[in-house]
Enzyme design. Sequence first.
Site, PDB file in Angstrom:
ATOM      1  N   ASP A   1      37.750  48.233  46.719  1.00 33.24           N
ATOM      2  CA  ASP A   1      39.100  48.415  47.245  1.00 33.24           C
ATOM      3  C   ASP A   1      39.605  49.854  47.080  1.00 33.24           C
ATOM      4  OD1 ASP A   1      41.611  47.576  48.261  1.00 33.24           O
ATOM      5  OD2 ASP A   1      42.365  47.245  46.232  1.00 33.24           O
TER       6      ASP A   1
ATOM      7  N   GLU B   1      34.128  44.036  37.878  1.00 33.08           N
ATOM      8  CA  GLU B   1      34.187  42.753  38.573  1.00 33.08           C
ATOM      9  C   GLU B   1      32.899  42.346  39.267  1.00 33.08           C
ATOM     10  OE1 GLU B   1      37.688  42.624  40.940  1.00 33.08           O
ATOM     11  OE2 GLU B   1      38.860  42.524  39.118  1.00 33.08           O
TER      12      GLU B   1
ATOM     13  N   TYR C   1      45.287  38.386  38.208  1.00 39.20           N
ATOM     14  CA  TYR C   1      46.316  38.492  39.252  1.00 39.20           C
ATOM     15  C   TYR C   1      47.078  37.198  39.485  1.00 39.20           C
ATOM     16  CZ  TYR C   1      44.602  43.147  40.114  1.00 39.20           C
ATOM     17  OH  TYR C   1      44.281  44.479  39.958  1.00 39.20           O
TER      18      TYR C   1
ATOM     19  N   GLU D   1      43.401  45.153  34.235  1.00 44.12           N
ATOM     20  CA  GLU D   1      44.131  45.106  35.510  1.00 44.12           C
ATOM     21  C   GLU D   1      45.111  43.953  35.483  1.00 44.12           C
ATOM     22  OE1 GLU D   1      41.972  45.064  39.247  1.00 44.12           O
ATOM     23  OE2 GLU D   1      40.570  46.612  38.561  1.00 44.12           O
TER      24      GLU D   1
HETATM   25  C1  CKU Z   1      42.457  45.300  42.725  1.00 40.67           C
HETATM   26  C2  CKU Z   1      40.005  40.544  42.343  1.00 40.67           C
HETATM   27  C3  CKU Z   1      40.574  41.746  41.706  1.00 40.67           C
HETATM   28  C4  CKU Z   1      39.843  43.079  41.983  1.00 40.67           C
HETATM   29  N1  CKU Z   1      40.554  44.269  41.519  1.00 40.67           N
HETATM   30  C5  CKU Z   1      39.760  45.466  41.748  1.00 40.67           C
HETATM   31  C6  CKU Z   1      40.519  46.687  42.208  1.00 40.67           C
HETATM   32  O1  CKU Z   1      39.654  47.697  42.662  1.00 40.67           O
HETATM   33  C7  CKU Z   1      41.489  46.306  43.291  1.00 40.67           C
HETATM   34  O2  CKU Z   1      42.155  47.423  43.792  1.00 40.67           O
HETATM   35  C8  CKU Z   1      41.765  44.098  42.231  1.00 40.67           C
HETATM   36  C9  CKU Z   1      43.474  44.876  43.788  1.00 40.67           C
HETATM   37  O3  CKU Z   1      44.577  45.428  43.822  1.00 40.67           O
HETATM   38  O4  CKU Z   1      43.153  43.980  44.570  1.00 40.67           O
END
Ligand code: CKU
Length: 518
Positions: free
Chosen positions: A80, A337, A393, A431
């Site tokens: 991402d 991840e 999240y 995160e």
């Molecule tokens: C973040 C499933 C979560 C993965 N995580 C990685 C990161 O690189 C992304 O930017 C989530 C997001 O905001 O989805």
Amino acid sequence: MELRFGAVAHRAEVYVNGEKRGFHEGGFVPFCVDVTDCVRYQEENRLVVLVNNELSDTSLPAGETEILKSGRKKAVPYFDFFNYSGIIRPVWLMSTPRHRICDYSVRHEISGKDACTWYQVEIENPEPDIRMEVRLWDEEGKLAAYSEGMEGKLVIADVHLWEVRNAYLYRLELRLFQKDQLLDEYSEEIGIRTVRIQGTEILLNEKPIYLKGFGRHEDSPVLGRGFSLGFLKRDFELMKWIGANSFRTSHYPYAEEAYQMADREGFLVIDEVAAVGFVKRAGTAMFTAAGSGKRPESFFASPTVARLKQNHLEALKEMIQRDKNHACVIAWSLFNEPESNTVQAGEYFREIFEAAKAWDVQKRPCSFAMALSSQPEDVVCHQYCDFLCMNRYYGWYVKGGSEISDAKEAFLEEMERWAALDPQRPMIFTEYGADTLSYEHKLPSVMWSQEYQIEYLKMYHEIFDRYDFVRGEQVWNFADFQTVETTGRANGNRKGIFTRDRQPKDGAFLMRRRWLES
Ligand code: CKU
């Protein structure tokens, strides 16, 4: 004479005066190209760098390359962040002596008020009558320790330790002599500290620490991933303002200047290799293009996995090689991840973790950032981790748009399962975050509004504060950043606590209160 490239994403071929002189794979660490016998002295020379940023299931980061109808290629990242390419960091022309200091490493031990720094220096073209003098100077310019030899120890009485947000840096000076002639010298600022894990605590200089900070990106308007000292300085000033003490170099090793600044400012760094996108389906189609769907059941069962592992090990070795002496680097993150619940993953992980331990003389703690799919019951890879890194999240990808209390309940339920199954290791949240548009306000709150980001963050903090084994919180993300174009992204990922041009969202003031008051 050498050319030193800070980083070229993701691979480079270097030509000098029409002749190919070097190749490097991996976009986030430096590499050198020897040009001694092909440069024309006192004349004009032509330097050409052929750069390629294609993604595949053996590249770090991983992805695919799609051929469009127009015949042009398009990157399909399994991650991402925008797949920027090019010479993203400074390039140096270096002239070095024949007998030169080419590497050194240090490791520290503390006993009472004193410390002992074990060092090892490597030189090129050694000869028997060559000798090394090693000095350690304190911040007042006084000699703190002296030693001789290619390896040995520096004994520092009444040592001034490097502490969190209270850095003290000695200057290590290496001088290489042949008889009385100085052949080469090298000096660098080093902080003296130890780091280890005991039970559910992370100990820095034998004292427990709690990480407050962010997952970040090297990303800014106009420059993309191009290095900017101005942005770096601004980011550090904002991190200081908000009361942070740490960051993870999500999802690749950053420019060397970032670690130098972290050493100087006393920031704790979790250094991450670009092993991102190692899943058979790239997260959710929400945040990245879905890919061709050709990937096999287990990412690590792919016939190309041997090549991937080779690239991964190489990237890991180069990161450790580059960053091993920094006081700020307290841990290595070996994946972000990945698939982590298959037998194949377990096998792959074991080798990567063993390599990291073997290559780091400081034997820093190792971990990897776990996605929601890594659950306590079926994850087979977390056994290798010295501490757990969680990316969660609840209230965004899980139960977003529902009531925050529902998200909280689901989150608590998972935490209870971790507490029951694995309470003996520190856990860090690497995160947690919600996309937030700086111009969006709404009551009652809705996703994407500033009010929602605050509600979301508060919910997480309530949960973190319930569990003693939670030893850190790093919000996703420090600032908004560019990604691929997709329905789940509003011109990039907007989970920043700061906007992409580094202005605070409302959540910044919440974080500041929390971090400065605790
Ligand atoms: C973040 C499933 C979560 C993965 N995580 C990685 C990161 O690189 C992304 O930017 C989530 C997001 O905001 O989805």
